[in-house]
Design an enzyme around this catalytic site. Sequence first.
Site, PDB file in Angstrom:
ATOM      1  N   LYS A 259     -70.608 -48.577  50.576  1.00 36.08           N
ATOM      2  CA  LYS A 259     -69.685 -48.193  51.651  1.00 36.08           C
ATOM      3  C   LYS A 259     -68.273 -48.350  51.088  1.00 36.08           C
ATOM      4  O   LYS A 259     -67.775 -49.461  50.920  1.00 36.08           O
ATOM      5  CB  LYS A 259     -69.873 -49.075  52.893  1.00 36.08           C
ATOM      6  CG  LYS A 259     -68.999 -48.637  54.064  1.00 36.08           C
ATOM      7  CD  LYS A 259     -69.291 -49.471  55.292  1.00 36.08           C
ATOM      8  CE  LYS A 259     -68.659 -48.892  56.544  1.00 36.08           C
ATOM      9  NZ  LYS A 259     -67.223 -48.698  56.466  1.00 36.08           N
ATOM     10  N   ARG A 264     -62.315 -41.065  55.081  1.00 33.72           N
ATOM     11  CA  ARG A 264     -63.368 -40.054  55.148  1.00 33.72           C
ATOM     12  C   ARG A 264     -62.761 -38.661  55.076  1.00 33.72           C
ATOM     13  O   ARG A 264     -61.728 -38.390  55.699  1.00 33.72           O
ATOM     14  CB  ARG A 264     -64.104 -40.218  56.484  1.00 33.72           C
ATOM     15  CG  ARG A 264     -65.202 -39.194  56.725  1.00 33.72           C
ATOM     16  CD  ARG A 264     -66.470 -39.900  56.973  1.00 33.72           C
ATOM     17  NE  ARG A 264     -67.563 -39.091  57.453  1.00 33.72           N
ATOM     18  CZ  ARG A 264     -68.416 -39.522  58.378  1.00 33.72           C
ATOM     19  NH1 ARG A 264     -68.218 -40.687  58.976  1.00 33.72           N
ATOM     20  NH2 ARG A 264     -69.458 -38.802  58.723  1.00 33.72           N
ATOM     21  N   ARG A 279     -61.013 -37.816  59.556  1.00 31.76           N
ATOM     22  CA  ARG A 279     -61.921 -38.261  60.602  1.00 31.76           C
ATOM     23  C   ARG A 279     -61.420 -37.901  61.997  1.00 31.76           C
ATOM     24  O   ARG A 279     -62.182 -37.754  62.932  1.00 31.76           O
ATOM     25  CB  ARG A 279     -62.016 -39.769  60.441  1.00 31.76           C
ATOM     26  CG  ARG A 279     -62.919 -40.401  61.385  1.00 31.76           C
ATOM     27  CD  ARG A 279     -63.163 -41.787  60.899  1.00 31.76           C
ATOM     28  NE  ARG A 279     -63.710 -42.511  62.011  1.00 31.76           N
ATOM     29  CZ  ARG A 279     -64.475 -43.543  61.889  1.00 31.76           C
ATOM     30  NH1 ARG A 279     -64.757 -44.015  60.703  1.00 31.76           N
ATOM     31  NH2 ARG A 279     -64.937 -44.137  62.948  1.00 31.76           N
ATOM     32  N   GLU A 309     -65.925 -39.991  50.827  1.00 29.70           N
ATOM     33  CA  GLU A 309     -64.879 -40.980  51.082  1.00 29.70           C
ATOM     34  C   GLU A 309     -63.913 -40.944  49.896  1.00 29.70           C
ATOM     35  O   GLU A 309     -64.333 -41.091  48.740  1.00 29.70           O
ATOM     36  CB  GLU A 309     -65.533 -42.371  51.215  1.00 29.70           C
ATOM     37  CG  GLU A 309     -64.613 -43.466  51.655  1.00 29.70           C
ATOM     38  CD  GLU A 309     -64.527 -43.632  53.180  1.00 29.70           C
ATOM     39  OE1 GLU A 309     -65.049 -42.786  53.946  1.00 29.70           O
ATOM     40  OE2 GLU A 309     -63.899 -44.621  53.606  1.00 29.70           O
ATOM     41  N   ARG A 423     -73.089 -41.900  67.043  1.00 27.54           N
ATOM     42  CA  ARG A 423     -73.227 -43.184  66.360  1.00 27.54           C
ATOM     43  C   ARG A 423     -74.610 -43.704  66.701  1.00 27.54           C
ATOM     44  O   ARG A 423     -74.844 -44.211  67.787  1.00 27.54           O
ATOM     45  CB  ARG A 423     -72.147 -44.141  66.879  1.00 27.54           C
ATOM     46  CG  ARG A 423     -72.045 -45.449  66.106  1.00 27.54           C
ATOM     47  CD  ARG A 423     -71.119 -46.411  66.802  1.00 27.54           C
ATOM     48  NE  ARG A 423     -69.706 -46.060  66.739  1.00 27.54           N
ATOM     49  CZ  ARG A 423     -68.940 -46.186  65.660  1.00 27.54           C
ATOM     50  NH1 ARG A 423     -69.448 -46.652  64.544  1.00 27.54           N
ATOM     51  NH2 ARG A 423     -67.672 -45.873  65.702  1.00 27.54           N
TER      52      ARG A 423
HETATM   53  P1  AMP Z   1     -66.818 -47.706  60.207  1.00 35.17           P
HETATM   54  O1  AMP Z   1     -65.467 -47.018  60.034  1.00 35.17           O
HETATM   55  O2  AMP Z   1     -66.780 -49.178  59.907  1.00 35.17           O
HETATM   56  O3  AMP Z   1     -67.510 -47.335  61.484  1.00 35.17           O
HETATM   57  O4  AMP Z   1     -67.783 -47.123  59.047  1.00 35.17           O
HETATM   58  C1  AMP Z   1     -68.079 -45.775  58.913  1.00 35.17           C
HETATM   59  C2  AMP Z   1     -67.210 -45.145  57.834  1.00 35.17           C
HETATM   60  O5  AMP Z   1     -67.565 -45.623  56.538  1.00 35.17           O
HETATM   61  C3  AMP Z   1     -67.390 -43.669  57.700  1.00 35.17           C
HETATM   62  O6  AMP Z   1     -66.665 -42.971  58.684  1.00 35.17           O
HETATM   63  C4  AMP Z   1     -66.852 -43.382  56.307  1.00 35.17           C
HETATM   64  O7  AMP Z   1     -65.457 -43.163  56.374  1.00 35.17           O
HETATM   65  C5  AMP Z   1     -67.062 -44.702  55.573  1.00 35.17           C
HETATM   66  N1  AMP Z   1     -67.978 -44.617  54.414  1.00 35.17           N
HETATM   67  C6  AMP Z   1     -67.756 -45.201  53.215  1.00 35.17           C
HETATM   68  N2  AMP Z   1     -68.762 -44.981  52.380  1.00 35.17           N
HETATM   69  C7  AMP Z   1     -69.682 -44.220  53.019  1.00 35.17           C
HETATM   70  C8  AMP Z   1     -70.957 -43.677  52.674  1.00 35.17           C
HETATM   71  N3  AMP Z   1     -71.506 -43.875  51.473  1.00 35.17           N
HETATM   72  N4  AMP Z   1     -71.619 -42.957  53.617  1.00 35.17           N
HETATM   73  C9  AMP Z   1     -71.075 -42.764  54.853  1.00 35.17           C
HETATM   74  N5  AMP Z   1     -69.880 -43.256  55.231  1.00 35.17           N
HETATM   75  C10 AMP Z   1     -69.177 -43.986  54.338  1.00 35.17           C
END
Ligand code: AMP
Length: 582
Positions: A259, A264, A279, A309, A423
């Site tokens: 991650k 994004r 995003r 990303e 989600r």
């Molecule tokens: P969050 O912002 O904590 O809800 O986490 C989701 C975000 O993680 C996504 O919107 C992406 O911007 C980011 N992200 C980073 N690496 C990845 C990955 N390998 N696959 C999907 N999302 C990722």
Amino acid sequence: MSRSLSFSELTSYFLQLEETRSRNEMTDILVDLFKETPNSEVDIVCYLVLGQINAEYEEEVLGLGNKMVAKAISIASSKSKQEVQELFRETGDLGTVAEKISGETKTLNSFFGEQKELTVTEVHQGLKDISRFEGSGSYDKKLRTLAGLITRADKVGARYIVRISLGKLRLGIGAMTLLDTLAKTYTGDKKNRPEVERAYNISSDVGLVGKKLAYKGHKGLEDIEVEVGRPIRMMLAQRLENLDEVKDKLEDRFAAEVKYDGERMQIHKKNDEVKIYSRRMEDITHQYPDVVKAINQSIGSKEVIVEGEAVAYKDGELQDFQTLMQRKRKYDIQKYVEKIPVKIFLFDMLYKEDSLLDKPFPERRKKLEQTISENEIVKCSDIIKTTELREVEKFFNKSVDEGQEGIMIKSCSKDSIYRAGAREWLWIKWKKDYETRMSDTVDLTVVGGFAGRGRRSGLYGALLCAAYNKQKDIFETVCKLGTGFSDETLEELPEKLKPFESEKKPARVSSKIEPDQWFKPEFVVEVLGAELTKSPVHTAGIDTIGNEGIAIRFPRFIGFRADKKSEDSTTTKEIMVMYEKN
Ligand code: AMP
């Protein structure tokens, strides 16, 4: 000629919407409005009630400066620029100023002659023209067009034209409320909202959805398909408290990816024309000429949509999100391409000559790997396809050691489609802040501010923060956030929050606490808390556990999340799940 909705009819509904605090009433008012609206103008009305002139992703945005709008008001009234500025200082809202003084003596009336009543189409066209004028003489053209619209409108109309042109309509209507309304008006039942929502999620264009429904009813939704050049609302991840639970959710069918701690990007390529969407569905292509070039070198196929990303990269190492944010700029783009180079780690493919949304993740990933050739900038995300949790944990530790946020665990089952805008448990995030009892940071929307005392006097001392209740499309409070702010951040806050100030509690906010200042729910912050507890003063999850809500104890400010919309905040449902696991 077909009938047109007059702008004053539209604004009479705006007045009603501003008066109500209940979301159900808002939907009822909107249903009445759409019943009055001719089919040909449904898209325009959809955009205008959201304070937009187009789909969110389209580049035409208004957001004119106060100075220009004040000048237009002065031209459209008998008042001098100084008088308009003086009234602006008194009221703090140019919309109110325009309402007050427009129509006193309309100096341009003689110029325009006798006019028919202003229609929504004319206002929309005028505002679009304003957003499009470019080059020499464009300032004067914008000014004259805006003054012309204000002159022709009635007093209430002048108020709203000014607010829309400033990009500050803020009737408190979210896209979800509008989708409910469209389902109710044109399919007869709010229950059809999921199909309506799907059409919106793959097109990101509420106006298009409205118009198709108005003309063809439920069947109209079938016309809406994925198109290269039109962003798809992004799929999001659920969170876990305990890695072992992955097996409960995904059994043995999953893969894990790094991650990355960046931004994004959804990248659309049609021949060699590349567009990059954030995003928030903003077109950020101009900020990343390096990515555009690298994508063209990496992908030969004609029509492609990929996601990844972008991460800042310097001296052989990936950098954090805040470093990357320096690339968010209008000027000096080339200088920053060199100063803050990036890499983009692609992790999904949504389109290749046809939509791949309904294909399972392993198939999409395989297509991605077959389609791109990696170069200095474009990479495939790091992935492991093991189902051994010990291996997954090792992979997680490595990712965190390398400065990344953690891992994403993705379902590989046959149902692992790309769920636009959702989600769900097909993607699960596992982040590094697991040493605290609340293992993850949350993103909360600021809905109120409390005046600071002592060292913080004249500034905000604490912020009232809320989670998003997606079902009800409202914001429910979870904490008063007063720690973690640097002095610099505290000083920036009043300025940053000013555009969202509201005289009364905004319609979509549910709160038992009365802050010193209300804010419209638009500004998102990242917060880390120590634990969750039941609370009689907060409203998150209040219907689920009796008349108490859930509160975050000892919340700490981590950072601003300008990349997120308030609807991207952590949901009440997620907070409830975290609470139950505590
Ligand atoms: P969050 O912002 O904590 O809800 O986490 C989701 C975000 O993680 C996504 O919107 C992406 O911007 C980011 N992200 C980073 N690496 C990845 C990955 N390998 N696959 C999907 N999302 C990722």
